[in-house]
Design an enzyme around this catalytic site. Structure first.
Site, mmCIF file in Angstrom:
data_model
loop_
_atom_site.group_PDB
_atom_site.id
_atom_site.type_symbol
_atom_site.label_atom_id
_atom_site.label_comp_id
_atom_site.label_asym_id
_atom_site.label_seq_id
_atom_site.Cartn_x
_atom_site.Cartn_y
_atom_site.Cartn_z
ATOM 1 N N ASP A 191 -2.497 -17.114 4.835
ATOM 2 C CA ASP A 191 -2.971 -18.899 4.612
ATOM 3 C C ASP A 191 -3.801 -19.556 5.942
ATOM 4 O OD1 ASP A 191 -0.955 -19.060 4.716
ATOM 5 O OD2 ASP A 191 -1.044 -20.604 2.437
ATOM 6 N N ASP A 196 -5.529 -5.808 5.806
ATOM 7 C CA ASP A 196 -7.037 -4.597 5.005
ATOM 8 C C ASP A 196 -7.737 -6.314 4.903
ATOM 9 O OD1 ASP A 196 -8.842 -3.836 3.839
ATOM 10 O OD2 ASP A 196 -7.970 -3.529 2.279
ATOM 11 N N LYS A 221 3.453 -13.579 6.174
ATOM 12 C CA LYS A 221 4.297 -15.714 5.249
ATOM 13 C C LYS A 221 4.888 -15.329 4.302
ATOM 14 C CE LYS A 221 1.822 -18.405 1.638
ATOM 15 N NZ LYS A 221 0.978 -19.256 2.193
ATOM 16 N N TYR A 234 0.855 -1.040 -0.051
ATOM 17 C CA TYR A 234 0.099 -0.079 -0.162
ATOM 18 C C TYR A 234 0.833 1.499 -0.208
ATOM 19 C CZ TYR A 234 -3.831 -2.938 0.579
ATOM 20 O OH TYR A 234 -5.705 -3.334 0.838
#
Ligand code: NAD
Length: 358
Positions: free
Chosen positions: A221, A245, A187, A124
């Site tokens: 995930d 987000d 991740k 972002y």
């Protein structure tokens, strides 16, 4: 001692929701003086910018704002006031408590989570290069065969500085609110450099809170699956911007959706409290939408101002009105066309009446 708070009514449904939230907060007995600052579409027409300097100056001066949603017109090049305000004031932490109130229809009763999202970097940051640009082609070459020719490229910067600051914020929030565990989410099995740095930094911060707050880590995930299977195992979640987000909307969904999900954007000595939802333009001026999310954002604000008793009074009244299910807006009724649904103002009236009964 009273507090001066900047009130940004916003546009669309913002003004009616801000009026409702302001009335409820005033009725709680909190001593607040409001400094109203208009921003958004109408201001753009009058002053040439949707976010005049006076607005951020007022928030900076007062240190606290309650803000209604503001429309970002699509495809016009007008920048988002919401993003601009976060940047100008360096509101680096996005705080989103996701708590289920009995009476709100959801598949997941009893969820009580807090999502802490880093607000300033990651994908972002806005460092993007269009396909075919000189910069994108340079990066494609730097990729040494790992990036397909002609790709567009978005850069994902993650710094130790911002990671440390956001994880520390999450732990401080846990300590201040008697929460037991902070879970870092990223991740790093795939993004070893960026997400690896985030986790390493998070571990260092966690060591300082050992014995007071537990710490664990999940890949994003797997975290999504955990959250829809066993949300009760989690407490405070902290993560970089993009994952934050997505997961904060997922968690808002767990507890019943946009109408009841409050939020805050917090920086060093300055904080803006606002609902997660947008300006719902199709309902503007109709006295229809749910004021709960903005009122609960006001509850967060009262806690931030150390007005804990008045904050609890408002929250209890909101919870009681929702549990009764009578004077609530359409979205909290079993059917959206339920003729017994009340309007924004009437739901605020019911919350105020509940506080007076108590
Ligand atoms: P939205 O959240 O405004 O509305 C989507 C739908 O959700 C509405 O049509 C309505 O059905 C429901 N909804 C939203 N708030 C509700 C409430 N309080 N009570 C009951 N139902 C509610 O999302 P959108 O339509 O994608 O965005 C509209 C505008 O808001 C856009 O211009 C967007 O940029 C802006 N926006 C602003 C903020 C902000 O100010 N922080 C946040 C998100 C979106």
């Amino acid at each position: 001692m009273g507090h001066t708070v900047t009130l940004i009514p916003g546009d669309g449904v913002g003004p009616e929701l801000s009026t409702a939230a302001r009335r409820v907060i005033e009725a709680s007995g909190a001593k607040i003086e409001w400094e109203t600052q208009e921003a958004g579409l109408a201001v753009m027409e009058r002053e040439g910018t949707p976010l005049p300097e006076r607005v951020s100056e007022s928030v900076r001066r007062n240190g606290v704002a309650l803000k209604g949603p503001i429309t970002t017109p699509r495809g016009t090049g007008i920048r988002s006031v919401n993003v601009a305000l976060r940047k100008e004031l360096d509101l680096y932490a996005c705080l989103r408590p996701c708590k289920h109130y009995p009476g709100v229809r959801t598949r997941f009763a009893g969820v009580d989570l807090v999502v802490v999202r880093e607000n300033t970097e990651d994908l972002y940051a806005g460092v993007e290069f269009a396909e075919g640009s000189v910069e994108a082609d340079q990066i494609v070459r730097l990729g040494g065969g790992r990036i397909r020719d002609g790709s567009a490229v978005s850069i994902k910067p993650i710094s130790a500085f911002a990671s440390q600051r956001i994880v520390d914020f999450a732990f401080q929030h846990a300590v201040a609110n008697g929460r037991k565990k902070v879970t870092a989410v990223a991740k790093d099995n795939i993004m070893k450099a960026t997400d690896g740095l985030f986790f390493r930094t998070a571990r260092e911060v966690a060591r300082r809170y050992e014995g007071r707050v537990q710490y664990d880590e999940w890949l994003v995930d797997a975290m999504c699956m955990q959250l829809v299977q066993k949300p009760e195992l989690y407490d405070v979640l902290v993560m970089p911007n993009l994952y934050g987000d997505i997961l904060s909307d997922l968690c808002a969904g767990l507890v019943g959706g946009l109408g009841v999900a409050p939020g805050a954007n917090i920086g060093a000595g300055v904080a803006v409290f606002e609902a997660i939802h947008g300006s719902a333009p199709k309902y503007a001026g109709m006295n229809k939408v749910n004021p709960t999310a903005l009122i609960l954002s006001g509850v967060l604000m009262l806690h931030y101002l150390n007005e804990n008793e008045t904050a609890d009074r408002v929250e209890r009244a909101v919870a009681a009105v929702i549990a009764e299910g009578k004077s609530v807006t359409y979205d909290l009724k079993p059917r959206r066309d339920d003729p017994t649904a009340v309007g924004t103002k009437e739901m605020a009236d019911a919350i105020i009446a509940k506080m007076r009964e108590a």
